[in-house]
Structure formats: C-alpha cells, structure tokens
Write a protein that holds these residues in place. Sequence first.
Motif, PDB file in Angstrom:
ATOM      1  N   LEU A  10       0.854  -1.185   0.000  1.00 63.06           N
ATOM      2  CA  LEU A  10       0.000   0.000   0.000  1.00 63.06           C
ATOM      3  C   LEU A  10       0.893   1.240   0.000  1.00 63.06           C
ATOM      4  O   LEU A  10       1.814   1.349   0.825  1.00 63.06           O
ATOM      5  CB  LEU A  10      -0.888  -0.012   1.241  1.00 63.06           C
ATOM      6  N   VAL A  11       0.608   2.161  -0.912  1.00 66.70           N
ATOM      7  CA  VAL A  11       1.411   3.376  -1.016  1.00 66.70           C
ATOM      8  C   VAL A  11       0.480   4.545  -1.317  1.00 66.70           C
ATOM      9  O   VAL A  11      -0.562   4.365  -1.959  1.00 66.70           O
ATOM     10  CB  VAL A  11       2.497   3.217  -2.096  1.00 66.70           C
ATOM     11  N   GLN A  12       0.860   5.720  -0.858  1.00 64.52           N
ATOM     12  CA  GLN A  12       0.060   6.905  -1.135  1.00 64.52           C
ATOM     13  C   GLN A  12       0.300   7.410  -2.557  1.00 64.52           C
ATOM     14  O   GLN A  12       1.364   7.158  -3.134  1.00 64.52           O
ATOM     15  CB  GLN A  12       0.422   8.007  -0.141  1.00 64.52           C
ATOM     16  N   PRO A  13      -0.666   8.118  -3.108  1.00 67.04           N
ATOM     17  CA  PRO A  13      -0.456   8.717  -4.434  1.00 67.04           C
ATOM     18  C   PRO A  13       0.808   9.573  -4.442  1.00 67.04           C
ATOM     19  O   PRO A  13       1.072  10.306  -3.490  1.00 67.04           O
ATOM     20  CB  PRO A  13      -1.709   9.569  -4.625  1.00 67.04           C
ATOM     21  N   GLY A  14       1.570   9.431  -5.531  1.00 63.70           N
ATOM     22  CA  GLY A  14       2.841  10.129  -5.636  1.00 63.70           C
ATOM     23  C   GLY A  14       4.015   9.344  -5.100  1.00 63.70           C
ATOM     24  O   GLY A  14       5.167   9.751  -5.298  1.00 63.70           O
ATOM     25  N   GLY A  15       3.740   8.255  -4.446  1.00 60.11           N
ATOM     26  CA  GLY A  15       4.802   7.445  -3.861  1.00 60.11           C
ATOM     27  C   GLY A  15       5.444   6.500  -4.857  1.00 60.11           C
ATOM     28  O   GLY A  15       5.139   6.521  -6.056  1.00 60.11           O
ATOM     29  N   SER A  16       6.359   5.685  -4.330  1.00 56.48           N
ATOM     30  CA  SER A  16       7.127   4.756  -5.174  1.00 56.48           C
ATOM     31  C   SER A  16       7.133   3.358  -4.572  1.00 56.48           C
ATOM     32  O   SER A  16       7.031   3.191  -3.357  1.00 56.48           O
ATOM     33  CB  SER A  16       8.579   5.239  -5.299  1.00 56.48           C
ATOM     34  N   LEU A  17       7.272   2.389  -5.453  1.00 56.51           N
ATOM     35  CA  LEU A  17       7.474   0.994  -5.063  1.00 56.51           C
ATOM     36  C   LEU A  17       8.414   0.355  -6.074  1.00 56.51           C
ATOM     37  O   LEU A  17       8.438   0.755  -7.247  1.00 56.51           O
ATOM     38  CB  LEU A  17       6.164   0.200  -5.054  1.00 56.51           C
ATOM     39  N   VAL A 109      -0.554  -4.266  -5.650  1.00 55.65           N
ATOM     40  CA  VAL A 109      -0.145  -2.872  -5.465  1.00 55.65           C
ATOM     41  C   VAL A 109      -1.409  -2.042  -5.288  1.00 55.65           C
ATOM     42  O   VAL A 109      -2.304  -2.073  -6.146  1.00 55.65           O
ATOM     43  CB  VAL A 109       0.662  -2.359  -6.673  1.00 55.65           C
ATOM     44  N   THR A 110      -1.484  -1.323  -4.184  1.00 58.43           N
ATOM     45  CA  THR A 110      -2.635  -0.480  -3.904  1.00 58.43           C
ATOM     46  C   THR A 110      -2.149   0.945  -3.674  1.00 58.43           C
ATOM     47  O   THR A 110      -1.291   1.181  -2.811  1.00 58.43           O
ATOM     48  CB  THR A 110      -3.401  -0.967  -2.672  1.00 58.43           C
ATOM     49  N   VAL A 111      -2.687   1.863  -4.467  1.00 58.03           N
ATOM     50  CA  VAL A 111      -2.310   3.277  -4.349  1.00 58.03           C
ATOM     51  C   VAL A 111      -3.529   4.033  -3.816  1.00 58.03           C
ATOM     52  O   VAL A 111      -4.536   4.175  -4.517  1.00 58.03           O
ATOM     53  CB  VAL A 111      -1.857   3.857  -5.696  1.00 58.03           C
ATOM     54  N   SER A 112      -3.415   4.487  -2.594  1.00 58.39           N
ATOM     55  CA  SER A 112      -4.560   5.113  -1.946  1.00 58.39           C
ATOM     56  C   SER A 112      -4.096   5.991  -0.803  1.00 58.39           C
ATOM     57  O   SER A 112      -3.099   5.685  -0.136  1.00 58.39           O
ATOM     58  CB  SER A 112      -5.512   4.045  -1.425  1.00 58.39           C
ATOM     59  N   SER A 113      -4.835   7.065  -0.569  1.00 61.91           N
ATOM     60  CA  SER A 113      -4.531   7.928   0.570  1.00 61.91           C
ATOM     61  C   SER A 113      -5.373   7.523   1.777  1.00 61.91           C
ATOM     62  O   SER A 113      -5.233   8.116   2.853  1.00 61.91           O
ATOM     63  CB  SER A 113      -4.776   9.384   0.202  1.00 61.91           C
TER      64      SER A 113
END
Length: 113
Positions: A10-17, A109-113
């Motif tokens: 899980l990562v916030q928008p704008g983040g990296s993995l 992969v989940t992109v969410s605030s």
Amino acid sequence: VQLAESGGGLVQPGGSLRLSCAASGFTFSNYLMRWYRQAPGKERELVAGISSTGGTTNYADSVKGRFTISRDNAKNTVYLQMNSLKPEDTAVYYCYAWAFNSWGQGTQVTVSS
C-alpha cells in the motif's frame, strides 16, 4: 519455470514501489521478460517488457516516464521501479516469461490515501 514476485504493498499517491521477480528453472539471461497488471473488473494489460540483455525496453503509454523495467541476469531477477504512483495503478502485478507462457502468482499494489 518458476516466477516469484515481491515488493507490492500500500502506497500513497505520488509514492514509489519497486517490484522484483525472481526467476528459476530456465536460462533467464536468454529470454525476454514482461510485467503485466490486472485491476479489478479489467483485463490483464502489458505494463513493460525488457529484452534478454536489457538493451531494449518498452512501456505502456499509461506508465511511460513513471515506471522503469530493468533486470539483473546474474541474479535471475527482473524489476519494476514505479514512481509517481496514481490510484489507477492499483492492480495485481504479474511477472511473465513470454517464451514459456509462464506467470508468477502476482503481487498486489494499492495506491490510496
């Protein structure tokens, strides 16, 4: 042929993995590798591909400039560096060995605030 993905989360928008795919059971350095993804309710789509030597890469328009595919033939591993992640990048990401029509189990992969 075995492919094992890792690195999702899980990562916030704008983040990296950075995703990794460890390959075994074949001569990894001889073959093209690809990353695909599948979002809920959607078809699996090609994200990126890389030639056997790493000299040629290609990307889906939706990730061009944000994602980078690479490989380390000494480690039998292909990577997907994902930057500037967006909510629409949320999906299960799969590693694919084209020559063997072989898939890994996928990593979420989940992109969410």
